[in-house]
Design a protein around this motif. Structure first.
Motif, PDB file in Angstrom:
ATOM      1  N   TYR A   1     -12.768   3.207   0.096  1.00 39.52           N
ATOM      2  CA  TYR A   1     -11.540   4.010   0.056  1.00 39.52           C
ATOM      3  C   TYR A   1     -11.738   5.279  -0.775  1.00 39.52           C
ATOM      4  O   TYR A   1     -12.577   5.326  -1.678  1.00 39.52           O
ATOM      5  CB  TYR A   1     -10.377   3.177  -0.499  1.00 39.52           C
ATOM      6  CG  TYR A   1     -10.199   1.906   0.279  1.00 39.52           C
ATOM      7  CD1 TYR A   1      -9.817   1.948   1.624  1.00 39.52           C
ATOM      8  CD2 TYR A   1     -10.465   0.663  -0.297  1.00 39.52           C
ATOM      9  CE1 TYR A   1      -9.698   0.779   2.365  1.00 39.52           C
ATOM     10  CE2 TYR A   1     -10.344  -0.511   0.436  1.00 39.52           C
ATOM     11  CZ  TYR A   1      -9.957  -0.445   1.766  1.00 39.52           C
ATOM     12  OH  TYR A   1      -9.849  -1.593   2.505  1.00 39.52           O
TER      13      TYR A   1
ATOM     14  N   ARG B   1     -10.021   8.463  -3.096  1.00 35.94           N
ATOM     15  CA  ARG B   1      -8.925   9.060  -3.879  1.00 35.94           C
ATOM     16  C   ARG B   1      -9.319  10.494  -4.171  1.00 35.94           C
ATOM     17  O   ARG B   1     -10.322  10.726  -4.875  1.00 35.94           O
ATOM     18  CB  ARG B   1      -8.729   8.342  -5.225  1.00 35.94           C
ATOM     19  CG  ARG B   1      -8.885   6.829  -5.200  1.00 35.94           C
ATOM     20  CD  ARG B   1      -7.670   6.172  -4.592  1.00 35.94           C
ATOM     21  NE  ARG B   1      -7.760   4.725  -4.566  1.00 35.94           N
ATOM     22  CZ  ARG B   1      -7.548   3.998  -3.470  1.00 35.94           C
ATOM     23  NH1 ARG B   1      -7.273   4.560  -2.315  1.00 35.94           N
ATOM     24  NH2 ARG B   1      -7.594   2.688  -3.529  1.00 35.94           N
TER      25      ARG B   1
ATOM     26  N   TYR C   1      -3.879  15.792   1.365  1.00 40.83           N
ATOM     27  CA  TYR C   1      -3.217  14.918   2.365  1.00 40.83           C
ATOM     28  C   TYR C   1      -3.428  15.461   3.771  1.00 40.83           C
ATOM     29  O   TYR C   1      -3.698  14.718   4.712  1.00 40.83           O
ATOM     30  CB  TYR C   1      -1.727  14.818   2.028  1.00 40.83           C
ATOM     31  CG  TYR C   1      -1.024  13.692   2.754  1.00 40.83           C
ATOM     32  CD1 TYR C   1      -1.447  12.371   2.599  1.00 40.83           C
ATOM     33  CD2 TYR C   1       0.061  13.938   3.594  1.00 40.83           C
ATOM     34  CE1 TYR C   1      -0.814  11.327   3.250  1.00 40.83           C
ATOM     35  CE2 TYR C   1       0.711  12.897   4.248  1.00 40.83           C
ATOM     36  CZ  TYR C   1       0.269  11.596   4.072  1.00 40.83           C
ATOM     37  OH  TYR C   1       0.900  10.560   4.713  1.00 40.83           O
TER      38      TYR C   1
ATOM     39  N   THR D   1      -5.506   9.908   2.158  1.00 40.99           N
ATOM     40  CA  THR D   1      -4.166   9.356   1.995  1.00 40.99           C
ATOM     41  C   THR D   1      -3.815   8.994   0.550  1.00 40.99           C
ATOM     42  O   THR D   1      -2.693   8.597   0.260  1.00 40.99           O
ATOM     43  CB  THR D   1      -4.023   8.130   2.931  1.00 40.99           C
ATOM     44  OG1 THR D   1      -4.692   8.439   4.159  1.00 40.99           O
ATOM     45  CG2 THR D   1      -2.593   7.819   3.256  1.00 40.99           C
ATOM     46  N   SER D   2      -4.790   9.088  -0.358  1.00 44.23           N
ATOM     47  CA  SER D   2      -4.498   8.793  -1.765  1.00 44.23           C
ATOM     48  C   SER D   2      -5.079   9.863  -2.669  1.00 44.23           C
ATOM     49  O   SER D   2      -6.174  10.366  -2.409  1.00 44.23           O
ATOM     50  CB  SER D   2      -5.126   7.457  -2.182  1.00 44.23           C
ATOM     51  OG  SER D   2      -4.277   6.383  -1.860  1.00 44.23           O
TER      52      SER D   2
ATOM     53  N   GLY E   1      -0.548   8.140  -1.525  1.00 41.15           N
ATOM     54  CA  GLY E   1      -0.641   7.147  -2.591  1.00 41.15           C
ATOM     55  C   GLY E   1      -1.028   7.880  -3.873  1.00 41.15           C
ATOM     56  O   GLY E   1      -1.885   8.760  -3.828  1.00 41.15           O
TER      57      GLY E   1
ATOM     58  N   TRP F   1      -4.268   3.490   2.420  1.00 37.02           N
ATOM     59  CA  TRP F   1      -4.063   3.554   0.974  1.00 37.02           C
ATOM     60  C   TRP F   1      -5.147   2.759   0.253  1.00 37.02           C
ATOM     61  O   TRP F   1      -5.556   3.108  -0.828  1.00 37.02           O
ATOM     62  CB  TRP F   1      -2.688   3.000   0.621  1.00 37.02           C
ATOM     63  CG  TRP F   1      -1.625   4.054   0.634  1.00 37.02           C
ATOM     64  CD1 TRP F   1      -1.741   5.301   1.190  1.00 37.02           C
ATOM     65  CD2 TRP F   1      -0.323   3.967   0.055  1.00 37.02           C
ATOM     66  NE1 TRP F   1      -0.560   5.982   0.994  1.00 37.02           N
ATOM     67  CE2 TRP F   1       0.313   5.193   0.310  1.00 37.02           C
ATOM     68  CE3 TRP F   1       0.365   2.973  -0.633  1.00 37.02           C
ATOM     69  CZ2 TRP F   1       1.609   5.460  -0.127  1.00 37.02           C
ATOM     70  CZ3 TRP F   1       1.656   3.228  -1.061  1.00 37.02           C
ATOM     71  CH2 TRP F   1       2.274   4.460  -0.809  1.00 37.02           C
TER      72      TRP F   1
ATOM     73  N   ASP G   1      -5.000  -0.327  -1.115  1.00 39.52           N
ATOM     74  CA  ASP G   1      -4.541  -0.927  -2.368  1.00 39.52           C
ATOM     75  C   ASP G   1      -5.387  -2.137  -2.746  1.00 39.52           C
ATOM     76  O   ASP G   1      -6.057  -2.716  -1.894  1.00 39.52           O
ATOM     77  CB  ASP G   1      -3.081  -1.362  -2.223  1.00 39.52           C
ATOM     78  CG  ASP G   1      -2.136  -0.178  -2.321  1.00 39.52           C
ATOM     79  OD1 ASP G   1      -2.377   0.685  -3.180  1.00 39.52           O
ATOM     80  OD2 ASP G   1      -1.164  -0.118  -1.539  1.00 39.52           O
TER      81      ASP G   1
END
Ligand code: 5AD
Length: 354
Positions: A40, A42, A85, A90-91, A128, A334, A336
């Motif tokens: 993922y 960030r 974004y 997405t984060s 996110g 995201w 998570d």
């Protein structure tokens, strides 16, 4: 301290390449089985290098007068966040030196809520938002959570109180840091912590205890990386190192953490990538499943100097490295921490029984 047949301290201190290979293979097998091959993303915005703290290892410390300071305007941070974004990530993670005045917290709460609203209007589920802004009061953390932030990173730096004391000035205390981690969890954040590896005075036993600390604290996210001495800080003069190979030890710490905590998210730190060209590849193989490409404006990147020669990689070069390790970069989710949801579920069950 042992975990599933691994003697933590013995593994961490061993120089045996065979053992290193075995550990890495076990971590990779565990990760692919429980978490698959997704990594993922960030997008990291380091929006200010102003800091009130005086950590003995960090280039941003308030006593470092040789650093040019910057502080992005709210509008700039919002524009950057939305650009990230729109690029399909997405984060985001917002990080800064510590400045927990109510006025600054209010400003950032405004940034977070605007980012959440505007990104949501453009395309659900919206951005996110992870924060990494240091110690605050319960009320301040709550204000930012209510504004829409849902993850918070606050490293304990070392769970060994003696090491913590050695690397911080007397007014920065371990108990307060721990209290902040408890506040964050109580408020409902996905909580991340972590340590630096290879600090002066830090032993392999301290690192083994750090791993147990993460388990005990029931954390959702983990960020660990090698300590890199910064010439403008007092800790750079230290000579009492016990850990010789901060890089290899960091990889082993990640692999052990992945085995001990299969459902947490674990970042491949930029420090790990900076001290060794194999950092990203091995970090992902050891179980790292989050990367944080830097989107701080180019002209300020060098000023966010936690440690010297901090290099930033483009998203494309990160993608190539992740793919060459056999993994897939995942921008759209995201991503998570499943541990967070498992923890909520367990708490609900306990309440149901009571
Ligand atoms: N070397 C490696 N990591 C560092 N950090 C701060 N200074 C250094 C350094 N010299 C890490 C700390 C902090 C995070 C933002 O950066 O762990 O929590």
């Amino acid at each position: 301290m042992r975990f599933m047949g691994w003697d933590l301290e013995a593994v961490l201190s061993s120089a045996d390449p065979g053992l290193f290979g075995q550990l890495l293979a076990a971590a990779e097998k565990n990760r692919l089985a429980f978490r698959g091959d997704e990594v993922y993303v960030r997008g990291l915005i380091e929006y200010s290098n102003q800091c009130r703290r005086d950590c003995l290892y960090c280039g941003l410390r308030v006593s470092n007068r040789s650093l040019e300071r910057y502080h992005l305007q709210a509008e700039e941070i919002i524009e950057l966040g939305l650009a990230i974004y729109r690029a399909g990530i997405t984060s985001i993670a917002l990080q800064a030196g510590e400045n927990s005045s109510d006025r600054e917290v209010e400003r950032i709460a405004g940034v977070v809520s605007e980012l959440r609203e505007k990104s949501m209007q453009e395309r659900p589920p919206g951005l996110g938002v992870t924060l990494s802004l240091g110690e605050m009061t319960y009320r301040q953390y709550k204000r930012l959570y209510d504004a829409g932030a849902h993850r918070y990173l606050l490293r304990i730096e070392s769970s060994d109180v003696q090491v913590f004391k050695r690397i911080h000035p007397p007014r920065q205390v371990y108990e307060r840091r721990l209290e902040c981690l408890h506040y964050l969890k109580d408020i409902g954040y996905q909580v991340g912590t972590g340590v630096m590896i290879g600090l002066p005075g830090q032993s392999y036993a301290s690192l083994a205890a750090d791993l147990n600390f993460f388990v005990e604290q029931d954390i959702d996210m983990l960020g660990m990386g090698p300590y890199i001495p910064h010439h403008d800080t007092p800790l750079a003069k230290a000579r009492d190192y016990i850990i010789q190979d901060a890089f290899g030890t960091s990889i082993k710490m990640m692999a052990l953490a992945r085995l001990m905590m299969p459902d947490i998210n674990m970042v491949v730190s930029t420090a790990l990538q900076n001290i060794n060209p194999e950092g990203l590849r091995l970090g992902v193989k050891a179980g790292g499943n989050v990367v944080m490409p830097v989107f701080t404006p180019q002209e300020h990147q060098a000023e966010y100097a936690l440690y010297p020669n901090k290099e930033t990689k483009s998203l494309e070069s990160i993608r190539l490295e992740v793919e060459s390790a056999g993994y897939r970069l995942c921008l759209s989710k995201w991503g998570d921490s499943p541990h967070y949801f498992n923890r909520q579920l367990a708490a609900g069950k306990k309440e149901g029984l009571a």
